[in-house]
Design an enzyme around this catalytic site. Structure first.
Site, PDB file in Angstrom:
ATOM      1  N   SER A  69      -9.746   2.041   3.766  1.00 27.26           N
ATOM      2  CA  SER A  69      -8.472   2.841   2.979  1.00 27.26           C
ATOM      3  C   SER A  69      -7.698   2.168   1.928  1.00 27.26           C
ATOM      4  O   SER A  69      -6.795   2.348   0.742  1.00 27.26           O
ATOM      5  CB  SER A  69      -7.239   3.840   3.103  1.00 27.26           C
ATOM      6  OG  SER A  69      -6.327   3.114   4.383  1.00 27.26           O
ATOM      7  N   LYS A 109       0.722  -1.196  -0.164  1.00 26.23           N
ATOM      8  CA  LYS A 109      -0.183  -0.234  -0.069  1.00 26.23           C
ATOM      9  C   LYS A 109       0.911   1.505  -0.217  1.00 26.23           C
ATOM     10  O   LYS A 109       2.375   1.336  -0.023  1.00 26.23           O
ATOM     11  CB  LYS A 109      -1.305  -0.114   1.269  1.00 26.23           C
ATOM     12  CG  LYS A 109      -1.516   1.274   1.201  1.00 26.23           C
ATOM     13  CD  LYS A 109      -2.604   1.008   2.045  1.00 26.23           C
ATOM     14  CE  LYS A 109      -4.140   1.940   2.774  1.00 26.23           C
ATOM     15  NZ  LYS A 109      -4.626   2.156   3.949  1.00 26.23           N
ATOM     16  N   SER A 113      -9.647  -0.143   8.123  1.00 28.59           N
ATOM     17  CA  SER A 113      -8.976   0.091   6.172  1.00 28.59           C
ATOM     18  C   SER A 113      -8.004  -1.112   5.723  1.00 28.59           C
ATOM     19  O   SER A 113      -8.448  -0.828   4.582  1.00 28.59           O
ATOM     20  CB  SER A 113      -7.917   0.849   6.827  1.00 28.59           C
ATOM     21  OG  SER A 113      -8.500   2.099   6.834  1.00 28.59           O
TER      22      SER A 113
END
Length: 473
Positions: free
Chosen positions: A156, A81, A180
């Site tokens: 996220s 990420k 997330s």
């Protein structure tokens, strides 16, 4: 080997590499080709590291052919990420002001995967600084759900979950500050674990003592999650909560053996006054039946005391305001309206409000501890409905079975935030599909630092279904 390596788990690839039946070059080339082919549709990467990945793959192949000792993840592609630092590879935090930021060192989690032979193929999308449950940003646009272009990937860690769900790479590093990892895992039908506090060191946390954000694994299978945990867990001097935490044999424990006899699972569908769609309720009941068929004893618990979104917001938004107020003042025109609005909300939180929220966090921890002294695992839906529309506004209404509610966070993922605050391990597992064809997730919560046992229960649940045979078209 016959077949597409993109459709194999990391556990399967590991065995084939060890037996010299497949090459890291073959695997990496196939996954990079898949990333390039699907990126235009899914938009799950900010950066694809093609040349670097192939160079690593060739080095991994030479080491394999020479018969040298191989790491746990030798030759296996992984994504990271774009909020987690990668040495020499852009880490943008999903934000325009950081579009050219290149760290000079890896985060501890990344360094550990590299040390075990994993090959970084790209950085996956995140909203600005991982600040919301939808993956979009002025920097890259919107990331689409792996199962439907009309739906959000969640967030996220939306890019991480989409890349795994679509077979671009079997392993992904994500992060989780309020759900997330688990939210996009549920939206895209993959496994998303938020481990216990301290099990994986967090080298980028600014307030390491009050931290409620985690660097996490995302995979398609429980076995692959265990494999990542084996590589990532263990103490590091950067994180005081990691010091002295033993590393169990996650891989062996997560092998689906035996049953759940002697285990009590406490369950709750929704918080008082909060909705759940009919599809989610039906899938949750079927999941409980599956757990009971494995021998588990089931007992319902009350959701009273878990409606803590205002507490989470007081702590988290205060942290964001402290961290990003200057950035927002200097780069207001480059940041999204949603991000700026969240920072503005923190101005309403006083020092007394913040400390009262910290007191409430301690009370919540003790509430969860009391439940887990009575039962071994907690069960609830990860989300109250399937993935939201691709154009969903964080501050707009949320629709559940034709009814509209005024706030996304407490109505869509009320069950994820509590366990960031308490530090207990929580995993989202695929458990079915809605009538819209979108995945539904089951969340299981284990005892504090009982991550290995939580993975054992998860592996048995996974093995009792055939969901792994389904892929997005």
């Amino acid at each position: 080997m016959n077949g597409d390596p993109c459709l194999l788990s990391a556990t399967e690839l590991r065995g084939l590499i060890a037996a010299k039946r497949i090459s890291p070059v073959e695997i990496t080339r196939a996954m990079l080709a898949r990333a390039e082919a699907l990126q235009g549709d899914l938009n799950c990467f900010i950066t694809i590291c093609g040349d670097e990945a192939m160079a690593q793959a060739r080095a991994a192949e030479r080491k394999m052919m020479a018969g040298e000792p191989l790491g746990l993840l030798h030759g296996i592609p992984v994504t990271v990420k774009d909020i987690v630092n990668t040495k020499g590879v852009k880490t943008t935090f999903g934000a325009v002001p950081y579009k050219d930021n290149v760290p000079n060192e890896d985060a501890v989690a990344v360094a550990r995967l590299r040390a075990q032979g994993a090959i970084l193929i790209g950085k996956t999308t995140t909203p600005e600084f991982g600040s919301k449950c939808l993956t979009d940003s002025p920097l890259f646009g919107r990331t689409r759900n792996a199962w439907s272009a009309e739906r959000s990937s969640g967030g996220s860690s939306g890019g991480a979950a989409v890349a795994v769900a679509s077979g671009i790479a079997p392993l992904a590093i994500a992060t989780d500050g309020g759900g997330s990892t688990r939210i996009p895992a549920a939206c895209n039908g993959v496994v998303g674990l938020k481990q216990s506090n301290g099990v994986i060191p967090h080298s980028q946390a600014l307030d390491v003592f009050g931290n409620q954000t985690y660097v996490t694994p995302t995979t398609r299978t429980v076995a692959d999650t265990a494999l990542m945990m084996q590589a990532l867990a263990g103490e590091d001097a950067c994180d005081p909560w990691s010091i002295g935490v033993p590393v169990p044999d996650f891989v062996d424990t997560a092998t689906p053996r035996g049953d759940l006899r002697g285990r009590k699972i406490l369950y709750c569908l929704t918080l008082p006054g909060r909705p759940a769609s009919a599809d989610v309720a039906a899938s949750f009941k079927a999941s409980l039946d599956r757990l009971a068929s494995l021998g588990a004893e089931l007992e319902e618990f009350s959701g009273d005391g878990f409606d803590i979104e205002p507490i989470w917001r007081a702590i988290n938004h205060t942290l964001w305001r402290t961290r990003f107020a200057r950035l927002a003042a200097e780069h207001e025109d480059e940041l999204s309206e949603a991000f700026l609005k969240q920072l503005a909300l923190a101005t309403e939180v006083s020092g007394v409000d913040y400390q009262e929220a910290m007191f409430a966090r301690t009370a919540l921890f003790r509430r969860v501890q009391s439940l887990l002294a009575h039962g071994h695992v907690l069960a609830m839906p990860t989300l109250t409905r399937t993935a939201l529309p691709i154009g969903q506004d964080l501050f707009g209404t949320i629709e559940i079975d034709g009814q509209h509610f005024d706030s996304v966070r407490p109505h869509w993922f009320p069950w994820t935030m509590p366990f960031n605050m308490t530090g207990h391990p929580a995993v989202s597992l695929p458990c079915g599909f809605g009538r819209d064809g979108l995945p539904i997730g089951l969340q299981l919560v284990g005892r504090f630092r009982g991550d290995a046992e939580l993975l054992r229960v998860s592996a048995l649940f996974e093995a009792a279904s055939d969901l792994l045979s389904r892929w997005p078209e």
